[in-house]
Motif scaffolding. Sequence first.
Motif, PDB file in Angstrom:
ATOM      1  N   TYR A 272      -2.403  31.355  41.284  1.00  0.00           N
ATOM      2  CA  TYR A 272      -1.734  32.656  41.229  1.00  0.00           C
ATOM      3  C   TYR A 272      -2.392  33.562  40.179  1.00  0.00           C
ATOM      4  O   TYR A 272      -2.690  34.730  40.455  1.00  0.00           O
ATOM      5  N   GLU A 273      -2.646  33.028  38.986  1.00  0.00           N
ATOM      6  CA  GLU A 273      -3.250  33.820  37.919  1.00  0.00           C
ATOM      7  C   GLU A 273      -4.683  34.225  38.276  1.00  0.00           C
ATOM      8  O   GLU A 273      -5.106  35.353  38.014  1.00  0.00           O
ATOM      9  N   HIS A 274      -5.430  33.319  38.870  1.00  0.00           N
ATOM     10  CA  HIS A 274      -6.809  33.632  39.261  1.00  0.00           C
ATOM     11  C   HIS A 274      -6.821  34.695  40.356  1.00  0.00           C
ATOM     12  O   HIS A 274      -7.660  35.607  40.349  1.00  0.00           O
ATOM     13  N   LEU A 275      -5.887  34.595  41.279  1.00  0.00           N
ATOM     14  CA  LEU A 275      -5.797  35.560  42.367  1.00  0.00           C
ATOM     15  C   LEU A 275      -5.452  36.949  41.839  1.00  0.00           C
ATOM     16  O   LEU A 275      -5.973  37.960  42.329  1.00  0.00           O
ATOM     17  N   ARG A 276      -4.589  37.020  40.843  1.00  0.00           N
ATOM     18  CA  ARG A 276      -4.231  38.307  40.243  1.00  0.00           C
ATOM     19  C   ARG A 276      -5.471  38.990  39.653  1.00  0.00           C
ATOM     20  O   ARG A 276      -5.647  40.201  39.796  1.00  0.00           O
TER      21      ARG A 276
ATOM     22  N   PRO B 257       0.155  40.611  43.144  1.00  0.00           N
ATOM     23  CA  PRO B 257       1.327  39.855  43.621  1.00  0.00           C
ATOM     24  C   PRO B 257       2.401  39.782  42.543  1.00  0.00           C
ATOM     25  O   PRO B 257       2.113  39.436  41.396  1.00  0.00           O
ATOM     26  N   GLN B 258       3.621  40.122  42.886  1.00  0.00           N
ATOM     27  CA  GLN B 258       4.728  40.138  41.938  1.00  0.00           C
ATOM     28  C   GLN B 258       5.659  38.957  42.192  1.00  0.00           C
ATOM     29  O   GLN B 258       6.100  38.736  43.317  1.00  0.00           O
ATOM     30  N   ARG B 259       5.967  38.227  41.106  1.00  0.00           N
ATOM     31  CA  ARG B 259       6.824  37.052  41.238  1.00  0.00           C
ATOM     32  C   ARG B 259       8.294  37.427  41.426  1.00  0.00           C
ATOM     33  O   ARG B 259       8.985  36.903  42.303  1.00  0.00           O
ATOM     34  N   ASP B 260       8.783  38.332  40.569  1.00  0.00           N
ATOM     35  CA  ASP B 260      10.210  38.673  40.549  1.00  0.00           C
ATOM     36  C   ASP B 260      11.016  37.378  40.439  1.00  0.00           C
ATOM     37  O   ASP B 260      10.766  36.559  39.583  1.00  0.00           O
ATOM     38  N   ASN B 261      11.973  37.198  41.354  1.00  0.00           N
ATOM     39  CA  ASN B 261      12.781  35.971  41.339  1.00  0.00           C
ATOM     40  C   ASN B 261      12.358  35.008  42.448  1.00  0.00           C
ATOM     41  O   ASN B 261      13.064  34.036  42.731  1.00  0.00           O
ATOM     42  N   LYS B 262      11.227  35.278  43.051  1.00  0.00           N
ATOM     43  CA  LYS B 262      10.774  34.446  44.157  1.00  0.00           C
ATOM     44  C   LYS B 262       9.997  33.240  43.636  1.00  0.00           C
ATOM     45  O   LYS B 262       9.452  33.252  42.546  1.00  0.00           O
TER      46      LYS B 262
ATOM     47  N   GLY C 111       5.422  29.792  45.835  1.00  0.00           N
ATOM     48  CA  GLY C 111       4.980  29.671  47.224  1.00  0.00           C
ATOM     49  C   GLY C 111       5.338  30.898  48.043  1.00  0.00           C
ATOM     50  O   GLY C 111       4.520  31.420  48.810  1.00  0.00           O
ATOM     51  N   GLU C 112       6.565  31.374  47.870  1.00  0.00           N
ATOM     52  CA  GLU C 112       7.012  32.569  48.602  1.00  0.00           C
ATOM     53  C   GLU C 112       6.215  33.793  48.173  1.00  0.00           C
ATOM     54  O   GLU C 112       5.847  34.634  48.999  1.00  0.00           O
ATOM     55  N   THR C 113       5.951  33.901  46.875  1.00  0.00           N
ATOM     56  CA  THR C 113       5.182  35.037  46.350  1.00  0.00           C
ATOM     57  C   THR C 113       3.787  35.082  46.960  1.00  0.00           C
ATOM     58  O   THR C 113       3.329  36.130  47.427  1.00  0.00           O
ATOM     59  N   LEU C 114       3.110  33.963  46.965  1.00  0.00           N
ATOM     60  CA  LEU C 114       1.742  33.917  47.486  1.00  0.00           C
ATOM     61  C   LEU C 114       1.710  34.127  48.994  1.00  0.00           C
ATOM     62  O   LEU C 114       0.823  34.814  49.510  1.00  0.00           O
ATOM     63  N   ASN C 115       2.658  33.545  49.690  1.00  0.00           N
ATOM     64  CA  ASN C 115       2.703  33.739  51.144  1.00  0.00           C
ATOM     65  C   ASN C 115       2.866  35.210  51.498  1.00  0.00           C
ATOM     66  O   ASN C 115       2.228  35.719  52.432  1.00  0.00           O
ATOM     67  N   SER C 116       3.703  35.917  50.739  1.00  0.00           N
ATOM     68  CA  SER C 116       3.908  37.350  50.985  1.00  0.00           C
ATOM     69  C   SER C 116       2.640  38.134  50.668  1.00  0.00           C
ATOM     70  O   SER C 116       2.259  39.053  51.404  1.00  0.00           O
TER      71      SER C 116
END
Length: 415
Positions: free
Chosen positions: A254-258, A269-274, A277-282
């Motif tokens: 996730y950090e590398h992708l950002r 990509p924003q984590r929020d409360n997700k 896995g859900e964050t990355l899929n979105s």
Amino acid sequence: MRFMRFVSMPVVLMMSFQVAKAQDPEIKKVPVPDQELKGPTIKNADTTIKKILDELQRVTDNDKQNSNAIQALLQGREIDNITKYELIKSNIVNASETYYLLNKKIIDLKSRTTTNNLDVFITSLNNPESKALGFSLSDRVVELVEKIILKGKADKSGRNGKIVESTKSIINSPIFQSFTSLTPPLAIANSVMNFLHSVSVNNKQINQKALQDFEKELNKYVIYYTSLNDANQKFEFGLNFNKDQLSLLQDNLYEHLRFTASALKFPLPQRDNKSIGETLNSFFFDFKKEKVIDFFNAMEAKYTKNKRIDYELLLRENPNLKEANNQLEDLILQTKRFENLYNEYFTLLDSYYGKVNSSLKIALDNGLSEKGIIETKQNEFRNLKTEAVSEIQSSINIKELYNNTEKIKYRYRIF
């Protein structure tokens, strides 16, 4: 003018004198000594002129060579910039697909325990009510109480009958029925032993020898279920550790992708409360190979002038592209880490298979089940394990990730 700089002063004076003499008839001829009319003076002048012409030719040749060298350097620089850009573009485009594949396979492996059929098989071996090995623990415990503790005198109305009913009540306790691990058989055996020891205090018919003989027979089952329980616990512990490592790997992804997304000016990509896995899929709905290719096409159009792309300006004004390319080695290391965790899963499965087979052998050695039944179960377990391995390998397809990763030339740094 350049020529005149190299003409000697005596020559100039002589030429001026000759011109003046030609113009003024009054000027008398002055006799010139014979040695002054000889060749050395003219010869020296010719040599000087020749040197000047040679120098001019040398300078002209040097200018031409320097011009060619400069043109070669400029052309080489342009080719170098094109090579750099094409490498960056190819690497990041392939990396976008690698991000997607790695996340997908992490999620798949995290969701794995075994397979449904294998889970059912293990559960049946541990279920006190199951007769998978030709007996049920519940029935065997009651039989041992009647045979060893009560000496075959288990009348329903008397005190012995109450002991049998209490034993059955312990076995069927909702507490044990609610257990989800492999502990119910062990808990049942321990509870029955404690019950009989407490009863023996007020029941003189239950002597210490009877209790020892009962415990000895019961321990044959306890050893089998303990071995099975140990196999399950170690497998479960290994799986949980594997999942924790996969979660950590997903956080790093996730950090590398950002970082890469920011270099390409994609929304982060924003984590929020997700969940991760859900964050990355979105995020992968937008950050995918096709969109990254569109990004580079738009960039090339922006820096195209007179039908030529200014690669030097493109790279100079977008330095983050170089950094994104140079960080791809970290992504490769993450894929290698996943491969290790993937292989560790099968190592766990192999170990689990071996321990369960050892448990079945204990059941055979202790006379709990017949040889034919044990061998049938061992064959069934081997087939289920092979089926589970094949299913997981097919689902995750590690070669797909490996082949895509090979397209990233991460060893070439761009500066």
